[in-house]
Design an enzyme around this catalytic site. Structure first.
Site, PDB file in Angstrom:
ATOM      1  N   CYS A 128      45.601  67.405  10.512  1.00  0.00           N
ATOM      2  CA  CYS A 128      45.276  66.692   9.263  1.00  0.00           C
ATOM      3  C   CYS A 128      45.384  65.175   9.402  1.00  0.00           C
ATOM      4  O   CYS A 128      44.808  64.444   8.598  1.00  0.00           O
ATOM      5  CB  CYS A 128      46.166  67.177   8.124  1.00  0.00           C
ATOM      6  SG  CYS A 128      45.871  68.903   7.722  1.00  0.00           S
TER       7      CYS A 128
ATOM      8  N   HIS B 284      45.329  61.572   2.432  1.00  0.00           N
ATOM      9  CA  HIS B 284      44.919  62.913   2.871  1.00  0.00           C
ATOM     10  C   HIS B 284      45.146  63.864   1.699  1.00  0.00           C
ATOM     11  O   HIS B 284      46.161  63.778   1.008  1.00  0.00           O
ATOM     12  CB  HIS B 284      45.750  63.335   4.084  1.00  0.00           C
ATOM     13  CG  HIS B 284      45.634  64.794   4.405  1.00  0.00           C
ATOM     14  ND1 HIS B 284      44.409  65.415   4.555  1.00  0.00           N
ATOM     15  CD2 HIS B 284      46.572  65.759   4.572  1.00  0.00           C
ATOM     16  CE1 HIS B 284      44.621  66.703   4.813  1.00  0.00           C
ATOM     17  NE2 HIS B 284      45.920  66.940   4.833  1.00  0.00           N
TER      18      HIS B 284
ATOM     19  N   ASN C  92      42.054  71.317   0.912  1.00  0.00           N
ATOM     20  CA  ASN C  92      42.502  70.514   2.054  1.00  0.00           C
ATOM     21  C   ASN C  92      41.494  70.704   3.192  1.00  0.00           C
ATOM     22  O   ASN C  92      41.393  71.793   3.754  1.00  0.00           O
ATOM     23  CB  ASN C  92      43.903  70.995   2.452  1.00  0.00           C
ATOM     24  CG  ASN C  92      44.470  70.250   3.655  1.00  0.00           C
ATOM     25  OD1 ASN C  92      43.760  69.506   4.320  1.00  0.00           O
ATOM     26  ND2 ASN C  92      45.738  70.471   3.929  1.00  0.00           N
TER      27      ASN C  92
HETATM   28  O1  UT7 Z   1      47.637  69.167   5.354  1.00  0.00           O
HETATM   29  C1  UT7 Z   1      48.657  69.651   6.156  1.00  0.00           C
HETATM   30  C2  UT7 Z   1      49.927  69.592   5.462  1.00  0.00           C
HETATM   31  N1  UT7 Z   1      50.064  70.700   4.558  1.00  0.00           N
HETATM   32  C3  UT7 Z   1      50.654  70.496   3.416  1.00  0.00           C
HETATM   33  O2  UT7 Z   1      50.975  69.378   3.130  1.00  0.00           O
HETATM   34  C4  UT7 Z   1      50.976  71.667   2.566  1.00  0.00           C
HETATM   35  C5  UT7 Z   1      52.358  71.504   2.045  1.00  0.00           C
HETATM   36  N2  UT7 Z   1      52.845  72.595   1.213  1.00  0.00           N
HETATM   37  C6  UT7 Z   1      52.348  72.888  -0.005  1.00  0.00           C
HETATM   38  O3  UT7 Z   1      51.380  72.319  -0.444  1.00  0.00           O
HETATM   39  C7  UT7 Z   1      53.098  73.900  -0.837  1.00  0.00           C
HETATM   40  O4  UT7 Z   1      54.337  74.180  -0.232  1.00  0.00           O
HETATM   41  C8  UT7 Z   1      52.324  75.221  -1.067  1.00  0.00           C
HETATM   42  C9  UT7 Z   1      51.193  74.983  -2.025  1.00  0.00           C
HETATM   43  C10 UT7 Z   1      51.815  75.754   0.247  1.00  0.00           C
HETATM   44  C11 UT7 Z   1      53.240  76.286  -1.689  1.00  0.00           C
HETATM   45  O5  UT7 Z   1      53.818  75.796  -2.893  1.00  0.00           O
HETATM   46  P1  UT7 Z   1      55.401  75.944  -3.148  1.00  0.00           P
HETATM   47  O6  UT7 Z   1      55.662  75.432  -4.491  1.00  0.00           O
HETATM   48  O7  UT7 Z   1      56.093  75.259  -1.979  1.00  0.00           O
HETATM   49  O8  UT7 Z   1      55.604  77.494  -3.147  1.00  0.00           O
HETATM   50  P2  UT7 Z   1      56.486  78.424  -2.166  1.00  0.00           P
HETATM   51  O9  UT7 Z   1      55.893  78.446  -0.803  1.00  0.00           O
HETATM   52  O10 UT7 Z   1      57.923  78.019  -2.287  1.00  0.00           O
HETATM   53  O11 UT7 Z   1      56.287  79.827  -2.848  1.00  0.00           O
HETATM   54  C12 UT7 Z   1      56.710  80.096  -4.192  1.00  0.00           C
HETATM   55  C13 UT7 Z   1      56.300  81.505  -4.571  1.00  0.00           C
HETATM   56  C14 UT7 Z   1      56.670  82.551  -3.531  1.00  0.00           C
HETATM   57  O12 UT7 Z   1      57.058  83.718  -4.202  1.00  0.00           O
HETATM   58  P3  UT7 Z   1      58.614  84.099  -4.359  1.00  0.00           P
HETATM   59  O13 UT7 Z   1      59.144  84.191  -2.959  1.00  0.00           O
HETATM   60  O14 UT7 Z   1      59.208  82.946  -5.120  1.00  0.00           O
HETATM   61  O15 UT7 Z   1      58.577  85.361  -5.119  1.00  0.00           O
HETATM   62  C15 UT7 Z   1      55.351  82.806  -2.831  1.00  0.00           C
HETATM   63  O16 UT7 Z   1      55.287  84.108  -2.274  1.00  0.00           O
HETATM   64  O17 UT7 Z   1      54.871  81.581  -4.726  1.00  0.00           O
HETATM   65  C16 UT7 Z   1      54.367  82.677  -3.954  1.00  0.00           C
HETATM   66  N3  UT7 Z   1      53.030  82.358  -3.512  1.00  0.00           N
HETATM   67  C17 UT7 Z   1      51.917  82.644  -4.223  1.00  0.00           C
HETATM   68  N4  UT7 Z   1      51.745  83.246  -5.408  1.00  0.00           N
HETATM   69  C18 UT7 Z   1      50.493  83.373  -5.872  1.00  0.00           C
HETATM   70  C19 UT7 Z   1      52.663  81.714  -2.377  1.00  0.00           C
HETATM   71  N5  UT7 Z   1      51.327  81.588  -2.335  1.00  0.00           N
HETATM   72  C20 UT7 Z   1      50.850  82.151  -3.469  1.00  0.00           C
HETATM   73  C21 UT7 Z   1      49.562  82.317  -4.002  1.00  0.00           C
HETATM   74  N6  UT7 Z   1      49.439  82.925  -5.193  1.00  0.00           N
HETATM   75  N7  UT7 Z   1      48.463  81.879  -3.361  1.00  0.00           N
END
Ligand code: UT7
Length: 325
Positions: free
Chosen positions: A115, A252, A282
């Site tokens: 990225c 980005h 992204n």
């Molecule tokens: O460009 C390269 C760099 N990449 C980035 O900068 C990405 C950085 N990370 C992010 O943007 C975020 O961390 C995400 C969008 C990927 C995830 O958001 P989050 O608020 O950090 O969520 P999380 O990973 O802590 O997950 C929270 C909950 C989990 O469920 P439990 O364990 O709390 O029951 C996940 O399983 O959300 C669940 N979850 C989803 N639910 C519905 C994860 N993905 C999804 C989904 N739909 N697509």
């Protein structure tokens, strides 16, 4: 001291026609439009058609950037293409694009900093221009991340899209200063200790497969805000500029919450932040030139404006740059 500064002569971009909405994704994995919008700000993303490769997207973006610059492929001395999704293991996608646009001189190569790739490619081209080793350079970020996503993994497949953006840089005599157009400064970093947090689990040497993207999203999120904020502070500090000197913040586009977190930390008002993540997701190395082109096309970014840009990606790689447009 540089003998030449790299002036942005033209910008172009291309998005594949097919659009995949959050509702479409909700039919494929256990997710919802509401979750994706709330956690990422993404509404939809573009997906390359079957047989449409990274080089095809890059070629279209490059031709548009050349047109915007009023230059031809034959005027280019250098082509640097940032991608983590090359057409083939080799030759470099850059040389495929070089042939496609009819550039039969100079040299072309790929850069993989995921990225952050566009920032790395731009800084590399800037170095060749600064030393007088290239007069005109095409810098491209192009990706087909749809090809490396695990479409059964809801934690990653909802985040990414395909696309390409390109910038023509032209050398003008004189070192970069505060008032003249050109790349004012850039700062690059990497730290391989964090490779396990964002990677693709396949490759020619290790698995002889293409592999799928794997990410520990919330850990990447935390590093992104800290490292991006620090690199922005560094480029501002090195140049003696402040956030109030910046006309446009073109980050980005990984997640709306990252953009807001960084903007809030640095005191950049919402009205000066260019965001495309809602419509494009992204697009990795393509996201910065795509956002730049969007804001030039709609009349926001004008000649003479100071643009601040940043990225963090797999590796980790990260950095920031200041460009006087
Ligand atoms: O460009 C390269 C760099 N990449 C980035 O900068 C990405 C950085 N990370 C992010 O943007 C975020 O961390 C995400 C969008 C990927 C995830 O958001 P989050 O608020 O950090 O969520 P999380 O990973 O802590 O997950 C929270 C909950 C989990 O469920 P439990 O364990 O709390 O029951 C996940 O399983 O959300 C669940 N979850 C989803 N639910 C519905 C994860 N993905 C999804 C989904 N739909 N697509």
């Amino acid at each position: 001291m540089s003998r030449f500064r790299s002036v942005v002569a033209g910008v172009g971009s291309y998005l594949p026609k097919k659009v995949l909405s959050n509702d479409d994704l909700a039919k494929m994995v256990d997710t919802s439009d509401e979750w994706i919008r709330q956690r990422t700000g993404i509404k939809r993303r573009h997906i390359a058609a079957k047989g449409e490769n990274t080089s095809d997207l890059a070629t279209k973006a490059a031709n548009r950037a050349l047109k915007a610059a009023g230059l031809e492929a034959g005027d280019m001395d250098l082509l640097v293409l940032a991608t983590a999704t090359p057409d083939l293991t080799f030759p470099a996608t850059a040389t495929i694009v070089q042939a496609n646009i009819g550039m039969v001189r100079g040299f072309a190569f790929d850069i993989n900093a995921v990225c952050s790739g566009f920032l790395y490619a731009m800084a590399t081209a800037d170095s060749f221009i600064a030393r007088g080793q290239a007069r005109n350079a095409l810098v491209i970020g192009a990706e087909t991340f749809s090809r490396i996503l695990d479409w059964e993994d809801r934690t990653t497949c909802v985040l990414f899209g395909d696309g390409a953006g390109a910038v023509v840089l032209s050398g003008e005599p004189g070192a970069p200063g505060m008032g003249e157009r050109g790349i004012v400064h850039s700062y690059l970093r990497s730290d391989g200790r964090f490779a396990d947090l964002l990677y693709v689990d396949g490759g020619p040497s290790k698995t002889q497969t293409v592999g799928h993207l794997r990410m520990s999203g919330n850990q990447v999120f935390r590093h992104a805000i800290t490292n991006i904020s620090a690199s922005i502070a560094k480029v501002l500090d090195d140049t003696g500029l402040t956030v109030t000197d910046v006309d446009w913040f073109v980050p980005h586009q990984a997640n709306q919450r990252i953009l807001e977190g960084v903007s809030r930390r640095l005191g950049i008002p919402d009205g000066r932040v260019v965001t495309t993540v809602a419509e494009q997701g992204n697009t990795s190395a393509a996201s910065i030139p795509l956002a730049l082109d969007t804001a030039i096309q709609d009349g926001r970014i004008k000649k003479g404006d100071l643009v601040l840009t940043e990225a963090l990606g797999g590796g980790f790689t990260w950095g920031a740059a200041l460009i006087r447009m």
